[in-house]
Design an enzyme around this catalytic site. Structure first.
Site, PDB file in Angstrom:
ATOM      1  N   CYS A 117       0.811  -1.222   0.000  1.00 16.22           N
ATOM      2  CA  CYS A 117       0.000   0.000   0.000  1.00 16.22           C
ATOM      3  C   CYS A 117       0.845   1.273   0.000  1.00 16.22           C
ATOM      4  O   CYS A 117       0.319   2.365  -0.191  1.00 16.22           O
ATOM      5  CB  CYS A 117      -0.968  -0.004   1.168  1.00 16.22           C
ATOM      6  N   HIS A 244      -3.029   7.082   2.394  1.00 12.39           N
ATOM      7  CA  HIS A 244      -3.474   5.791   1.881  1.00 12.39           C
ATOM      8  C   HIS A 244      -4.763   5.419   2.617  1.00 12.39           C
ATOM      9  O   HIS A 244      -4.846   5.521   3.841  1.00 12.39           O
ATOM     10  CB  HIS A 244      -2.397   4.733   2.136  1.00 12.39           C
ATOM     11  N   ASN A 274     -10.121  -0.357   0.429  1.00 11.41           N
ATOM     12  CA  ASN A 274      -8.657  -0.260   0.413  1.00 11.41           C
ATOM     13  C   ASN A 274      -8.153  -0.863  -0.896  1.00 11.41           C
ATOM     14  O   ASN A 274      -8.202  -2.076  -1.080  1.00 11.41           O
ATOM     15  CB  ASN A 274      -8.102  -1.016   1.629  1.00 11.41           C
TER      16      ASN A 274
END
Ligand code: ACO
Length: 335
Positions: A117, A244, A274
């Site tokens: 990520c 993020h 996500n």
């Protein structure tokens, strides 16, 4: 690790993003998992996520987002393609050369970056390095992931979180003082904690949620402070933090640590989940299209991911043109 800026700077001059068409609301997951819409919303901030159809590859998502970013930049004269992804289509070769070839960029440098990520921030740093060393004048940086394929079908802890999408920016050589110029980068890792979020060979994702949560908040808060300080700003100067999108509660906790209230935090996890390396460019594209992110805003991009990895950088938001043509495809749409 820090890298002070010298010589030419990398300047954002194009932006694009796409999402798969298929929206999966929490209610649909509740039919398959022992969970509730209320649990998912209150623990993660997610109401629905986009899931790519079986025939859609990471390469497809990356090409679609890249096409939007190139249109927005007004150039096809690109000298390198850097793709951040956790879900490459093959163990080898990397996916970036195929993306480049599909875009008509055969012959340019092309490679993948694997930092989960944090991948997009690592990819920005790699691309900025290509520009500052004058290896390339213009670089396409893509974050594309099909994170939804990693959890086990019956895992109620990870399945609600992870989703699919892609975003991209075009970076060109410019000067450090112009809008769009990336500020100093801060990157880091700690492999001692790799088991907190891992996909073992041939297996499914395993996550130690609460522990990962604490690391995410601590690392994102620290790396944001460092990047802002290296840019010569104060936290109070930051108009927008683009974190993020791991979990809305993580972003809120980072905001509390840094005294950055909700108005200054870009958040789109509610409807996208996500999306791994795609998360930051997707958030940028949606915030820019929606007017939350405006030219002149002082922005900090900050990320945390499995590895563990983390990274942040700053940018004064430039005046970008949206892509002229929306992406028309049966499988995905422009955000
Ligand atoms: N529905 C209902 N109950 C659930 C669900 C669910 N979907 N998932 C877990 N539970 C249960 C657990 O089994 C546990 O039950 P128990 O107490 O009987 O054992 C209970 O809920 C509490 O579980 P926790 O894991 O302690 O719940 P927590 O409040 O920490 O929330 C969550 C879990 C959402 C995963 C949280 O820990 C989190 O967000 N962690 C960070 C995850 C993350 O951001 N990952 C990505 C970051 S890195 C990257 O993006 C690659």
């Amino acid at each position: 690790m820090t890298s002070p800026q010298t010589g030419p700077a990398a300047v954002i001059c194009g932006l694009g993003a796409v999402l798969p068409h298929r929206a999966v609301p929490n209610e649909e997951l509740c039919a398959e998992l022992d969970t509730t819409d209320e649990w998912i919303r209150t623990r993660t901030g997610i109401r629905e996520r986009r899931i790519a159809d079986a025939g859609v590859s990471t390469e497809d998502l990356a090409v679609a987002a890249a096409t939007q970013a190139l249109e927005s930049s007004g150039t096809n004269d690109v000298h390198a393609v850097v793709l951040a992804t956790t879900t490459p289509d093959h163990l080898m070769p990397a996916t970036a050369p195929s993306v480049a070839a599909r875009l008509g960029l055969t012959g340019v440098a092309a490679f993948d970056v694997a930092a989960v990520c944090t991948g997009f921030v690592y990819a920005l740093a790699a691309a900025a390095g290509l520009i500052t060393t004058q290896t390339a004048r213009t670089v396409l940086v893509v974050g594309a992931d099909r994170m939804s394929q990693l959890p086990a079908a019956d895992d109620r802890t990870t399945r609600p979180l992870f989703a699919d999408g892609a975003g991209a920016v075009v970076l060109r050589s410019g000067t450090a003082t112009e809008p769009g110029a990336l500020g100093p980068m801060v990157l880091g890792s700690d492999g001692a904690h790799r088991d907190l979020l891992i996909v073992p060979h041939g297996g499914h994702m395993k996550m130690q949620g609460p522990n990962l949560f604490r690391h995410a908040v601590d690392r994102m808060s620290a790396v944001t402070r460092q990047a802002v300080q290296l840019a010569g700003w104060r936290l109070a100067d930051v108009d927008r933090i683009v974190p993020h999108q791991a979990n809305a509660r993580i972003t809120a906790a980072v905001g509390r640590h840094l005294t950055i209230d909700a108005d200054r935090r870009v958040q789109n996890i509610e409807y996208v989940g996500n999306t791994g390396a795609a998360s930051i460019p997707l958030a940028l594209a949606q915030a820019s299209a929606g007017g939350t992110l405006r030219p002149g805003h002082r922005v900090c991009l900050t990320a945390f991911g499995a590895g563990l990895t983390w990274g942040a950088t700053t940018v004064t938001w430039p005046d970008l043109k949206p892509a002229a043509h929306p992406h028309h495809d049966t499988a995905m749409e422009r955000t």
